[in-house]
Design a protein around this motif. Structure first.
Motif, PDB file in Angstrom:
ATOM      1  N   ARG A 118       0.837  -1.213   0.000  1.00 30.44           N
ATOM      2  CA  ARG A 118       0.000   0.000   0.000  1.00 30.44           C
ATOM      3  C   ARG A 118       0.867   1.257   0.000  1.00 30.44           C
ATOM      4  NH1 ARG A 118      -2.446   0.445   4.480  1.00 30.44           N
ATOM      5  NH2 ARG A 118      -2.525  -1.675   5.285  1.00 30.44           N
ATOM      6  N   TRP A 171       1.913   1.899  -3.636  1.00 31.16           N
ATOM      7  CA  TRP A 171       0.855   2.492  -4.475  1.00 31.16           C
ATOM      8  C   TRP A 171       0.594   3.943  -4.068  1.00 31.16           C
ATOM      9  CZ3 TRP A 171       2.068  -0.753  -7.546  1.00 31.16           C
ATOM     10  CH2 TRP A 171       1.823  -2.113  -7.495  1.00 31.16           C
ATOM     11  N   ARG A 174       0.472  -9.063 -12.424  1.00 29.97           N
ATOM     12  CA  ARG A 174      -0.959  -8.723 -12.515  1.00 29.97           C
ATOM     13  C   ARG A 174      -1.846  -9.933 -12.712  1.00 29.97           C
ATOM     14  NH1 ARG A 174      -2.760  -4.378 -16.609  1.00 29.97           N
ATOM     15  NH2 ARG A 174      -4.642  -4.521 -15.353  1.00 29.97           N
ATOM     16  N   ARG A 217      -4.736  -8.100  -7.622  1.00 30.57           N
ATOM     17  CA  ARG A 217      -5.899  -7.203  -7.727  1.00 30.57           C
ATOM     18  C   ARG A 217      -5.515  -5.775  -7.386  1.00 30.57           C
ATOM     19  NH1 ARG A 217      -8.926 -11.776  -6.004  1.00 30.57           N
ATOM     20  NH2 ARG A 217      -8.553 -11.287  -3.817  1.00 30.57           N
ATOM     21  N   GLY A 218      -4.676  -5.619  -6.342  1.00 31.48           N
ATOM     22  CA  GLY A 218      -4.242  -4.279  -5.946  1.00 31.48           C
ATOM     23  C   GLY A 218      -3.433  -3.596  -7.028  1.00 31.48           C
ATOM     24  N   SER A 252      -3.655  -4.173 -10.322  1.00 31.41           N
ATOM     25  CA  SER A 252      -4.586  -3.794 -11.396  1.00 31.41           C
ATOM     26  C   SER A 252      -5.437  -2.594 -10.993  1.00 31.41           C
ATOM     27  CB  SER A 252      -5.479  -4.978 -11.758  1.00 31.41           C
ATOM     28  OG  SER A 252      -4.729  -5.987 -12.407  1.00 31.41           O
ATOM     29  N   ASP A 253      -5.861  -2.540  -9.730  1.00 23.20           N
ATOM     30  CA  ASP A 253      -6.654  -1.402  -9.249  1.00 23.20           C
ATOM     31  C   ASP A 253      -5.848  -0.104  -9.335  1.00 23.20           C
ATOM     32  OD1 ASP A 253      -8.774  -3.052  -8.728  1.00 23.20           O
ATOM     33  OD2 ASP A 253      -8.457  -3.134  -6.566  1.00 23.20           O
ATOM     34  N   PHE A 254      -4.564  -0.173  -8.957  1.00 22.66           N
ATOM     35  CA  PHE A 254      -3.716   1.016  -9.023  1.00 22.66           C
ATOM     36  C   PHE A 254      -3.592   1.512 -10.458  1.00 22.66           C
ATOM     37  CE2 PHE A 254       0.561   2.606  -9.995  1.00 22.66           C
ATOM     38  CZ  PHE A 254       0.534   3.785  -9.267  1.00 22.66           C
ATOM     39  N   SER A 277      -5.611   1.034 -12.947  1.00 23.37           N
ATOM     40  CA  SER A 277      -6.895   1.554 -13.401  1.00 23.37           C
ATOM     41  C   SER A 277      -7.181   2.935 -12.805  1.00 23.37           C
ATOM     42  CB  SER A 277      -8.008   0.571 -13.023  1.00 23.37           C
ATOM     43  OG  SER A 277      -9.260   1.084 -13.366  1.00 23.37           O
ATOM     44  N   LYS A 278      -6.986   3.094 -11.505  1.00 24.80           N
ATOM     45  CA  LYS A 278      -7.286   4.368 -10.838  1.00 24.80           C
ATOM     46  C   LYS A 278      -6.409   5.505 -11.357  1.00 24.80           C
ATOM     47  CE  LYS A 278      -8.970   2.382  -6.507  1.00 24.80           C
ATOM     48  NZ  LYS A 278      -8.633   2.122  -5.082  1.00 24.80           N
TER      49      LYS A 278
END
Length: 203
Positions: A129, A132, A156, A172-173, A175-177, A179-180
Motif C-alpha cells: 500500500r 501504491w 498482474r 488485484r491491488g 490492477s486497481d492502481f 486503473s485508478k
C-alpha cells in the motif's frame, strides 16, 4: 531527440566485473535514461556511476539498498533531457524532465514479496500500500505525462507466473492502481516470463 528508456533488474552491482558487463550492454543498447534495480548498494558514488556510464554528461540519483536488498539507480544523458525536479521515496526514484515537453519518470523496486505465499499478511499488505500511495502522490504532485518502470515484485495475472493458477490480493491491488491512475500496462513481448530461477518451481 526522443529519449530511449532502459529498465533492468541487474541483481547487484557490487563487483567491478559485473558493472563492466552492465556497461558494455548499456553501450550496445544506447539508452538515454537508464533505470537499474536491485543494485544492492547502500552508497553509490560518482566513481561507480562512471564505471557504468562514461562521459561528463550523465546526471544520476539513487535509492540506497536496505542492507543487501533492493536499491534503484537512475542515470540520464543531460544532453537529451533537462532535469526539472527529483524525488527519492521509500520504493522509488523519480524525475520530472524537459525535452521539448515536460514529463516524468519513476523507477521502482517494490517490496520483496514475490516469493511469499499469497495469504493475508498485514506487514506485506502495508508495504505494498505504501508503494501504491507513493506513486499516486508523485503522479498527483507533478500532474505530467508519466512513465513508471522497474521491478514491482508483483505480477498482474496468474499467466505471468509459471506456478500461479489464481488471482491473488496483490494482483488485484496492482490492477486497481493501474486503473485508478489511468495508466497503460505495456504488455510483455518475447518470452512468457521476464526471468526464471533455478528453484523447483521457477518464477
Amino acid at each position: 531527440m526522443k529519449p530511449k528508456v532502459i529498465s533492468w533488474n541487474v541483481r547487484e552491482l557490487n563487483e567491478y566485473n559485473k558493472r563492466l558487463q552492465v556497461r558494455n550492454l548499456l553501450r550496445q543498447w544506447k539508452g538515454n535514461i537508464i533505470c537499474l534495480q536491485e543494485t544492492k548498494l547502500e552508497f553509490i558514488t560518482r566513481k561507480i556511476v562512471r564505471s557504468l556510464w562514461r562521459g561528463h554528461h550523465v546526471g544520476w540519483l539513487y535509492l540506497p539498498s536496505k542492507g543487501a536488498s533492493g536499491g534503484v539507480l537512475i542515470m540520464f544523458d543531460k544532453r537529451v533531457v533537462d532535469r526539472l525536479e527529483d524525488c527519492v521515496g521509500e520504493f522509488t526514484v523519480a524525475f520530472s524532465f524537459e525535452n521539448g515537453f515536460q514529463w516524468a519518470f519513476a523507477g521502482v523496486y517494490g517490496p520483496n514479496i514475490f516469493f511469499v505465499i499469497e495469504v493475508y499478511n498485514p506487514n506485506i499488505d502495508a508495504e505494498i500500500r505504501i508503494l501504491w500511495e507513493e506513486l499516486a502522490r508523485l503522479l498527483s504532485w507533478w500532474e505530467l505525462p508519466s512513465c513508471i518502470g522497474g521491478d514491482f515484485n508483483v505480477s498482474r495475472f496468474p499467466s505471468e507466473r509459471s506456478s500461479m493458477s489464481h488471482i491473488t490480493p496483490t494482483m488485484r491491488g496492482f490492477s486497481d492502481f493501474i486503473s485508478k491512475q489511468a495508466l497503460m500496462d505495456i504488455p510483455l513481448t518475447g518470452g512468457s516470463y521476464s526471468w526464471s530461477n533455478t528453484r523447483e518451481i521457477p518464477s
